[in-house]
Design an enzyme around this catalytic site. Structure first.
Site, PDB file in Angstrom:
ATOM      1  N   LEU A  26       0.812  -1.064  -0.054  1.00  0.00           N
ATOM      2  CA  LEU A  26      -0.072   0.095   0.091  1.00  0.00           C
ATOM      3  C   LEU A  26       0.755   1.247   0.118  1.00  0.00           C
ATOM      4  O   LEU A  26       0.277   2.313   0.163  1.00  0.00           O
ATOM      5  CB  LEU A  26      -0.979  -0.054   1.206  1.00  0.00           C
ATOM      6  CG  LEU A  26      -1.547  -1.380   1.621  1.00  0.00           C
ATOM      7  CD1 LEU A  26      -2.616  -0.911   2.659  1.00  0.00           C
ATOM      8  CD2 LEU A  26      -2.416  -1.651   0.398  1.00  0.00           C
ATOM      9  N   THR A  71      -4.959   2.032  -8.638  1.00  0.00           N
ATOM     10  CA  THR A  71      -6.192   2.973  -8.187  1.00  0.00           C
ATOM     11  C   THR A  71      -6.863   3.440  -9.581  1.00  0.00           C
ATOM     12  O   THR A  71      -6.392   3.352 -10.819  1.00  0.00           O
ATOM     13  CB  THR A  71      -5.264   4.252  -7.783  1.00  0.00           C
ATOM     14  OG1 THR A  71      -6.179   5.481  -7.740  1.00  0.00           O
ATOM     15  CG2 THR A  71      -4.063   4.646  -8.641  1.00  0.00           C
ATOM     16  N   LYS A  98       1.491   4.899 -10.538  1.00  0.00           N
ATOM     17  CA  LYS A  98       0.669   3.826 -10.166  1.00  0.00           C
ATOM     18  C   LYS A  98       0.308   2.830 -11.309  1.00  0.00           C
ATOM     19  O   LYS A  98       0.193   1.547 -11.192  1.00  0.00           O
ATOM     20  CB  LYS A  98      -0.648   4.117  -9.582  1.00  0.00           C
ATOM     21  CG  LYS A  98      -0.771   4.658  -8.036  1.00  0.00           C
ATOM     22  CD  LYS A  98      -0.419   3.451  -7.252  1.00  0.00           C
ATOM     23  CE  LYS A  98      -0.524   3.649  -5.842  1.00  0.00           C
ATOM     24  NZ  LYS A  98      -0.223   2.567  -4.848  1.00  0.00           N
TER      25      LYS A  98
END
Ligand code: GDP
Length: 278
Positions: A26, A71, A98
């Protein structure tokens, strides 16, 4: 066990010591706005950090199950509803980093046979959300206005739409992914979208106030690039994982506003850090 995603040796040492069955990555510089000011650091952790972790895992914990926090920001300009097959069009250094992490996770899955899954999580919120995010900024503002501490709050773009869910539900989905026989990619979302304006309206309404009297706009909170519309389609997660979100939009807003009001009503129960911006 200390570990730094920019230091490969520290990752190897941590994996050796922990002997993990499951790894949840994370870690990121996760504020979209900040990623324009700290683009290099955002890429260093959000993109290369994932690669370092996967590469270390390949040697130190090849049997572990790996989760990469992808995401909905990766969709960027591509309008919703978005699912696992939707085209990515990142609109920030955060989203670009990401997307690198997302694809490199798939590379290590297919290339090296690692049990590596990605969760394309849409915005997930809770009472412990950071004040840098619009939901918490609004609910914290509602509480402070209700208590009489401040007269109004300042926001940027009110038209942006987000698919906001409860973080607790989403963490359950992450865990479910790693219990599967095979690794895969999943959209985790509620399937419902609301504008920032609607969020503010619901939050102020929850304490009997009219948002229009208390919300002002300021240029400094507008972004150089914007993601206008996020709305996830979680059908695959529902079908394959048996996952559905339990907390509705209204319940989420109420939960966050109530927690912030409680925080200001019982200040001694909460840390100095929570209260420093009164
Ligand atoms: P994000 O989706 O990860 O960028 O989550 P945020 O909560 O930071 O932002 C959600 C949306 O709210 C974006 O479209 C922002 O441009 C918009 N927004 C409007 N005003 C604000 C504000 O004052 N702060 C933040 N963080 N976002 C704002």
């Amino acid at each position: 066990i200390p570990m730094d995603l920019i230091d490969q040796t520290s990752i190897m040492a941590a994996l050796k010591k922990a002997e993990p069955d499951e790894i949840y990555n994370l870690a990121a510089q996760s504020f979209v706005g900040v990623s324009f000011d700290e683009a290099i650091a955002t890429g260093e952790v959000g993109a290369l950090g994932v690669t370092r972790l996967l590469d270390s895992m390949r040697f130190m914990a090849p049997k572990a199950h790996f989760y990469q926090a992808s995401t909905s920001e990766m969709y960027g300009l591509t309008p919703g509803p978005q699912d696992e097959m939707t085209r990515f069009a990142p609109q920030s250094p955060y989203a670009a980093a990401k997307l690198y992490g997302h694809w490199v996770t798939q590379n290590y899955r297919t290339g090296y046979g690692l049990h590596a899954s990605t969760g394309i999580l849409f915005n997930h919120e809770s009472p412990i959300r950071g004040i840098e995010f619009v939901t918490k900024k609004i609910t914290d503002g509602v509480a402070r206005i209700k208590m009489g501490y401040i007269p109004e709050i300042y926001l940027g773009n009110l038209d942006a739409k987000r698919d906001w869910g409860f973080a607790g539900d989403y963490v359950e989905a992450m865990w479910m992914m790693l219990q599967q026989k095979n690794p895969d990619d999943y959209v985790i979302a509620t399937g419902e979208t609301h504008s920032v304006r609607e969020f503010a309206e619901a939050a102020f309404e929850h304490v009997g106030l009219d948002w229009k009297k208390y919300v002002k706009q300021k240029q400094e909170f507008m972004r150089p690039l914007e993601v206008p519309h996020l709305e996830g389609n979680p059908a695959k997660a529902k079908e394959k994982l048996g996952w559905t979100p339990k907390v509705s939009f209204k319940e989420l807003v109420a939960m966050m506003v109530d927690a912030d009001i409680e925080k200001y009503q019982n200040p001694t129960k909460h840390s100095e850090q929570f209260l420093k911006h009164i």
